[in-house]
Write an enzyme that holds these catalytic residues in place. Structure first.
Site, PDB file in Angstrom:
ATOM      1  N   SER A   9       0.252  -1.107   0.120  1.00 25.89           N
ATOM      2  CA  SER A   9       0.179  -0.105   0.659  1.00 25.89           C
ATOM      3  C   SER A   9       0.844   1.095   0.084  1.00 25.89           C
ATOM      4  O   SER A   9       1.332   1.240  -1.296  1.00 25.89           O
ATOM      5  CB  SER A   9      -1.029  -0.017   0.811  1.00 25.89           C
ATOM      6  OG  SER A   9      -1.965   0.753   0.880  1.00 25.89           O
ATOM      7  N   LYS A  35      -0.347  -4.320  -3.291  1.00 27.46           N
ATOM      8  CA  LYS A  35      -1.984  -3.755  -2.510  1.00 27.46           C
ATOM      9  C   LYS A  35      -1.660  -2.668  -3.205  1.00 27.46           C
ATOM     10  O   LYS A  35      -1.069  -1.603  -2.905  1.00 27.46           O
ATOM     11  CB  LYS A  35      -1.749  -4.081  -1.187  1.00 27.46           C
ATOM     12  CG  LYS A  35      -3.750  -3.434  -1.517  1.00 27.46           C
ATOM     13  CD  LYS A  35      -3.610  -2.273  -0.303  1.00 27.46           C
ATOM     14  CE  LYS A  35      -5.107  -1.891   0.375  1.00 27.46           C
ATOM     15  NZ  LYS A  35      -6.270  -1.146  -0.661  1.00 27.46           N
TER      16      LYS A  35
END
Length: 163
Positions: A9, A35
């Protein structure tokens, strides 16, 4: 920047941005986690809610992160980077060369600048479907270019800029 399969992320956004803008080499044994989706929670009239994917992260060179991750320039197990540098297994010169050989993407004239900026002149024109969807869901439109009008604050409003 050291990455491994657990880097996800925000760390992938940072690594990808530094890499694509020729500010750092990415070092790791494997690509990062991958992600790269942005999700929003939206309430429904019956009191329940729904979580929807509203955007995806792309690096400045428009490389998708979701399911792929950020690929290292130098394949190396980042376990003990300092030790590896001292014993010569990881050479700083290789990372420096990767950065020197990098070509940063040209500036995107349609992209808002960090810390403010303005949207394209015509509402909806030249903007991504994701931008338009987010604005619709948040109940607002961005101000036209050159406008000094501020966007209304709305609880839960979301915007993401990665350069």
């Amino acid at each position: 920047v050291l990455v491994d399969g657990k880097s996800a992320s925000a760390s992938e956004v940072l690594a990808g941005s530094l890499h694509d803008n020729c500010r750092a080499a990415v070092i790791g044994k494997q690509p990062s986690f991958g992600k790269g989706l942005i999700q929003g929670a939206f309430p429904l009239s019956d009191g329940s809610g729904v979580i929807v994917t509203v955007a995806k992260y792309l690096t400045p060179k428009h490389t998708e992160i979701q399911g792929v991750g950020v690929t290292p320039d130098l394949k190396f197990d980042p376990g003990d980077g300092v030790k590896a540098i001292k014993n010569g297994k990881l050479k700083i010169e290789e990372a420096e060369n990767a950065v020197k050989m990098c070509q940063a993407p040209p500036p995107d004239p349609a992209s808002p600048k960090l810390g403010g900026g303005s949207a394209p002149a015509a509402a909806g024109k030249g903007r991504s479907k994701t931008d338009r969807t987010l604005e619709k869901l948040n109940g607002r439109q961005k101000a036209p270019a050159g406008s000094t009008e501020k966007e209304p604050e709305k609880e839960g409003a979301m915007s993401v800029v990665m350069r």
